[in-house]
Design a protein around this motif. Structure first.
Motif, mmCIF file in Angstrom:
data_model
loop_
_atom_site.group_PDB
_atom_site.id
_atom_site.type_symbol
_atom_site.label_atom_id
_atom_site.label_comp_id
_atom_site.label_asym_id
_atom_site.label_seq_id
_atom_site.Cartn_x
_atom_site.Cartn_y
_atom_site.Cartn_z
ATOM 1 N N VAL A 178 58.203 3.501 43.892
ATOM 2 C CA VAL A 178 59.445 3.439 43.120
ATOM 3 C C VAL A 178 59.412 4.558 42.093
ATOM 4 O O VAL A 178 58.375 4.813 41.487
ATOM 5 N N PRO A 195 51.893 0.712 40.854
ATOM 6 C CA PRO A 195 50.647 0.626 41.626
ATOM 7 C C PRO A 195 50.644 1.544 42.848
ATOM 8 O O PRO A 195 50.529 1.078 43.991
ATOM 9 N N ALA A 224 47.723 1.014 45.049
ATOM 10 C CA ALA A 224 47.728 -0.270 45.770
ATOM 11 C C ALA A 224 48.646 -0.205 46.982
ATOM 12 O O ALA A 224 48.354 -0.776 48.033
ATOM 13 N N LEU A 225 49.767 0.504 46.835
ATOM 14 C CA LEU A 225 50.728 0.587 47.939
ATOM 15 C C LEU A 225 50.330 1.638 48.971
ATOM 16 O O LEU A 225 50.825 1.608 50.094
ATOM 17 N N LEU A 229 42.870 -5.423 52.560
ATOM 18 C CA LEU A 229 43.779 -4.996 51.483
ATOM 19 C C LEU A 229 44.845 -4.047 52.034
ATOM 20 O O LEU A 229 46.027 -4.128 51.669
ATOM 21 N N ASP A 230 44.426 -3.178 52.937
ATOM 22 C CA ASP A 230 45.354 -2.172 53.477
ATOM 23 C C ASP A 230 46.464 -2.814 54.306
ATOM 24 O O ASP A 230 47.596 -2.323 54.346
ATOM 25 N N ARG A 231 46.122 -3.916 54.946
ATOM 26 C CA ARG A 231 47.131 -4.645 55.721
ATOM 27 C C ARG A 231 48.252 -5.120 54.781
ATOM 28 O O ARG A 231 49.438 -4.979 55.068
ATOM 29 N N LEU A 232 47.853 -5.652 53.611
ATOM 30 C CA LEU A 232 48.851 -6.110 52.630
ATOM 31 C C LEU A 232 49.654 -4.932 52.085
ATOM 32 O O LEU A 232 50.869 -5.025 51.877
ATOM 33 N N SER A 233 48.954 -3.824 51.838
ATOM 34 C CA SER A 233 49.637 -2.633 51.294
ATOM 35 C C SER A 233 50.727 -2.165 52.237
ATOM 36 O O SER A 233 51.829 -1.802 51.809
ATOM 37 N N ILE A 267 52.419 -3.880 54.430
ATOM 38 C CA ILE A 267 53.570 -4.798 54.415
ATOM 39 C C ILE A 267 54.414 -4.562 53.164
ATOM 40 O O ILE A 267 55.641 -4.500 53.213
ATOM 41 N N ALA A 268 53.731 -4.415 52.006
ATOM 42 C CA ALA A 268 54.454 -4.252 50.734
ATOM 43 C C ALA A 268 55.236 -2.937 50.722
ATOM 44 O O ALA A 268 56.405 -2.901 50.307
ATOM 45 N N ALA A 269 54.608 -1.857 51.175
ATOM 46 C CA ALA A 269 55.293 -0.564 51.186
ATOM 47 C C ALA A 269 56.495 -0.611 52.130
ATOM 48 O O ALA A 269 57.578 -0.088 51.823
ATOM 49 N N HIS A 327 58.243 -3.177 52.846
ATOM 50 C CA HIS A 327 59.259 -3.985 52.178
ATOM 51 C C HIS A 327 60.139 -3.094 51.275
ATOM 52 O O HIS A 327 61.364 -3.213 51.288
ATOM 53 N N LEU A 328 59.504 -2.198 50.525
ATOM 54 C CA LEU A 328 60.269 -1.310 49.640
ATOM 55 C C LEU A 328 61.166 -0.373 50.452
ATOM 56 O O LEU A 328 62.316 -0.132 50.092
ATOM 57 N N ARG A 367 64.310 -1.858 51.655
ATOM 58 C CA ARG A 367 65.305 -2.139 50.626
ATOM 59 C C ARG A 367 65.888 -0.883 49.992
ATOM 60 O O ARG A 367 66.518 -0.943 48.937
ATOM 61 N N ASP A 406 62.293 -3.851 41.516
ATOM 62 C CA ASP A 406 61.053 -3.095 41.400
ATOM 63 C C ASP A 406 59.921 -4.062 41.025
ATOM 64 O O ASP A 406 59.857 -4.525 39.892
ATOM 65 N N PHE A 424 51.808 -5.888 38.862
ATOM 66 C CA PHE A 424 50.452 -5.348 38.816
ATOM 67 C C PHE A 424 49.967 -5.116 37.384
ATOM 68 O O PHE A 424 48.825 -4.728 37.172
ATOM 69 N N ASP A 472 54.324 -10.806 49.429
ATOM 70 C CA ASP A 472 53.268 -9.856 49.773
ATOM 71 C C ASP A 472 52.815 -9.045 48.557
ATOM 72 O O ASP A 472 51.644 -8.698 48.429
ATOM 73 N N PHE A 473 53.767 -8.740 47.667
ATOM 74 C CA PHE A 473 53.393 -8.027 46.445
ATOM 75 C C PHE A 473 52.498 -8.905 45.575
ATOM 76 O O PHE A 473 51.544 -8.434 44.968
ATOM 77 N N LEU A 493 49.076 -8.991 47.092
ATOM 78 C CA LEU A 493 48.371 -7.730 46.860
ATOM 79 C C LEU A 493 47.895 -7.632 45.403
ATOM 80 O O LEU A 493 46.755 -7.245 45.130
ATOM 81 N N TYR A 498 43.894 -7.559 44.123
ATOM 82 C CA TYR A 498 43.275 -6.548 43.269
ATOM 83 C C TYR A 498 42.875 -7.113 41.906
ATOM 84 O O TYR A 498 42.257 -6.427 41.106
#
Lengths: 240, 415
Positions: free
Chosen positions: A145, A190, A193-194, A223-227, A229-231, A233-234, A237, B329, B334, B353-354, B357, B361
């Motif tokens: 973002v 983050p 993280a993403l 952790l990368d699997r979650l990253s 999915i989160a990225a 998601h953004l 949108r 956002d 985090f 998922d956020f 994550l 961490y």
């Protein structure tokens, strides 16, 4: 065992969009790689030794917190300059990136800047907010973002990457700044993280600063699997 | 001509409200229609009723403080009109006026309490010219929409000159103190705040200790709870919901009530009245299913989630965190310190998922990630109804509404 030293500059005030979280993310990734890590906060007494740091995150201040460094520019310049000379890896985000160069306001007035790098920023323009911003860094893209009102001019080929979606530096279709151990971007919060590939490229550099090697394992993969999915998601949108 | 446009907008707004209530979309549709027909609707409406208006503004705590204030006022015999549903934009306030137009015109109401969104506050204030205003705090909030906290300060600075009689602001908020010190205001100013040190944990963008020169209502923390002092008198505070932020909301409501209501009401009476208020929807409400108790804790942004996490006094059998599209956002997730949690039973909502994550961490383990909050809570009900147990659900607005609907409750109705 050799300890990697990570720090955040002014984490209470240079953290408008959670940029300081990158410290925690990097520390965890280094740690689960089997490396020993310590983290510290750099406050205005500058008691942390910059020549002993392997990583420094400079997050984004709000506009009044940026103005607030005016009365400590000299010790701050000395501190960051020593870190750069030491080869400390620096992640500078948004206002933290602008601070490393020179900043002017809407009327052309000079605002606090360290003048350490060839980064010319003019702030106070139209606000740019991009959910799912994307910057291409050679072999991979980073997502996140952005939310800023700056136009940033840098020398040719000194960018972090090419803007695929969003505004980045709001100039020349590029985002951020990259020179050796300095990594600058407008993707706030983050970003490590993403974007684990980005985090790992930086982590490799941080580890090598102390002659260590960084390798990922199954714990990173989870952790990368979650990253991912989160990225995603953004990106889904993004405003059409 | 303006009068005709106003009456036409009022009529269309009223009809839209009727239609909206039939199709289940009645909260703001009337206001939306009226303002579309006549953008000057609020100012024109204000000229036709004389009820004193209190604005409640701030990054966090508007709904709770307004609810406390309404309860205190009604206990003192006032007949209050307010936007209880939290519709704090011009459309929401216009809708409330339209729904209550007849009693407003007949002076049935004696007081109006409106919570107001900061981004629209100056425009609404210019139109309604409120007699009173409470400004609770400036926190880092919805940066994708409001940008920086300094911009929010400017929004309040542009709003407060329209307030006619009394402004109550947070003495611990350096930006607000600066705003009321420097601005040309027609209203007098008093304060509320925390008397003790430790203001840094209040989640304010720029915190400052209160000082002895500030008149108003101040909270001190005692071993047994909170005390409130005002004008040399002191009283124990009994709050509808536990936590320092609720104590400060209570202090703000009492300070405002002391100015806006019958001046013979003492601090004892105001505090006694506050104790009888119920929590605003989703703010520490509890619902019971069999032997299982479900506590809903609403969070809106980083300061409110942090304050609510840090305010937990008793441990819960399960913790659920749910977050969805309310905040575009999710970066701020985090920046939260989750160390008060040992284990999170479930993360939920569109942005689960956020949460997973951010917790990963932070070295906080989770039980499961299920985006469907109703399913998560239904599963807990099935598993725990026959056991004495406490389930704390940290929910953002839409997730809170989903859970309330699961418990069969409509907005604004508390159990």
């Amino acid at each position: 065992m050799t300890q990697l030293k990570l720090a955040a500059l002014f984490p209470a005030t240079f953290n408008l969009n959670a940029d300081v979280a990158n410290l925690r993310v990097l520390a965890k990734r280094l740690s689960i790689s089997g490396l020993t890590v310590s983290t510290e906060n750099v406050s205005s007494d500058f008691s942390v030794n910059p020549s002993d740091l392997d990583f420094l995150v400079i997050g984004s201040p709000s506009s009044s917190n940026l103005l607030g460094v005016a009365d400590m520019l000299k010790p701050l310049r000395t501190f960051v300059s020593a870190a750069i000379d030491n080869g400390t890896t620096i992640l500078a985000v948004n206002g933290g990136l602008h601070l490393l160069g020179e900043i002017t306001g809407t009327a052309g007035e000079k605002l606090p800047g360290l003048g350490l790098l060839p980064i010319q920023t003019r702030i106070g323009g139209k606000r740019m907010v991009t959910i799912g911003a994307e910057v291409e860094l050679g072999e991979y893209s980073i997502f996140g973002v952005e939310n800023h009102d700056a136009t940033v001019r840098i020398p040719d080929n000194a960018e972090l990457g090419r803007v695929v979606h969003g505004h980045g530096n709001n100039h020349s279709g590029v985002d951020g700044f990259r020179s050796g151990n300095i990594w600058g971007t407008h993707l706030h919060g983050p970003v490590f993280a993403l974007n684990p590939k980005f985090a790992d490229e930086v982590a490799t550099q941080v580890a090598s600063h102390r002659g260590q090697s960084y390798a990922t394992n199954a714990e990173h993969s989870e952790l990368d699997r979650l990253s991912e999915i989160a990225a995603k998601h953004l990106v889904e949108r993004r405003e059409k | 001509m303006r009068r005709l446009r106003f009456l036409f907008a009022l009529l269309l707004g009223y009809m839209a409200t009727l239609v909206g209530s039939v199709i289940g979309n009645g909260s703001v549709i009337g206001g939306r229609v009226a303002l579309a027909v006549f953008p000057g609707f609020l100012a024109a409406a204000r000229k036709k009723f004389a009820v004193p208006i209190i604005f409640v503004m701030g990054s966090n705590g508007k709904t709770t403080t307004a609810k406390y204030l309404v309860h205190i006022a009604e206990s003192a015999g006032e007949n209050v009109i307010n936007n209880a549903a939290g519709s704090n934009l011009p459309t929401g306030i216009a809708a409330v006026l339209i729904r209550n137009w007849r009693p407003l015109r007949k002076d049935i109401f004696s007081l109006a309490v409106f919570e107001v969104d900061e981004a629209y506050a100056a425009g609404i204030a210019a139109a309604l010219e409120p007699e009173f205003s409470v400004v609770l705090n400036i926190q880092v909030d919805q940066i994708y929409r409001l940008f920086e906290p300094e911009r929010v300060r400017d929004m309040f600075a542009n709003t407060l000159p329209f307030v006619k009689r009394q402004i109550v602001v947070n003495a611990n908020d350096a930006l607000l103190v600066e705003t009321v010190s420097g601005g040309e205001l027609q209203a007098r100013v008093s304060f509320f705040g925390l008397k003790d040190s430790g203001v840094s944990r209040l989640g304010l963008f720029k915190a400052t200790p209160s000082n002895n020169k500030q008149n108003g209502s101040f909270v001190t923390e005692a071993a047994t709870g909170y005390k409130l002092s005002r004008d040399g008198e002191s009283v124990n505070l009994r709050l509808p919901s536990d936590g320092i932020h609720y104590a400060l909301n209570g202090a703000a409501a009492i300070e405002m009530a002391a100015h806006a209501l019958d001046s013979s009401l003492g601090i004892d009476a105001l505090a006694e009245s506050l104790a009888g208020a119920s929590p605003a929807f989703g703010r520490g409400e509890t619902f019971v299913s069999g032997k299982a108790t479900f506590e809903i804790v609403l969070f809106k942004n980083r300061p409110s989630l942090q304050l609510n996490l840090d305010s937990q006094r008793n441990s819960a059998d399960t913790i659920v965190l749910a977050f969805d599209e309310y905040s575009q956002d999710p970066s701020w997730l985090f920046a939260v310190d989750y160390s008060s949690l040992d284990f999170v039973h479930a993360v939920s909502g569109e942005k689960s998922d956020f949460l997973e994550l951010a917790l990963a961490y932070s070295d906080i383990s989770i039980g499961k990630n299920d985006p469907d909050i109703k399913r998560v809570v239904s599963d807990l009900i099935a598993e725990y109804s026959d056991r004495e147990s406490l389930h704390r659900l940290f929910l953002d607005y839409d997730q809170m509404m989903a859970v309330r609907s699961l418990f069969g409750l409509q907005m604004g109705v508390t159990k």
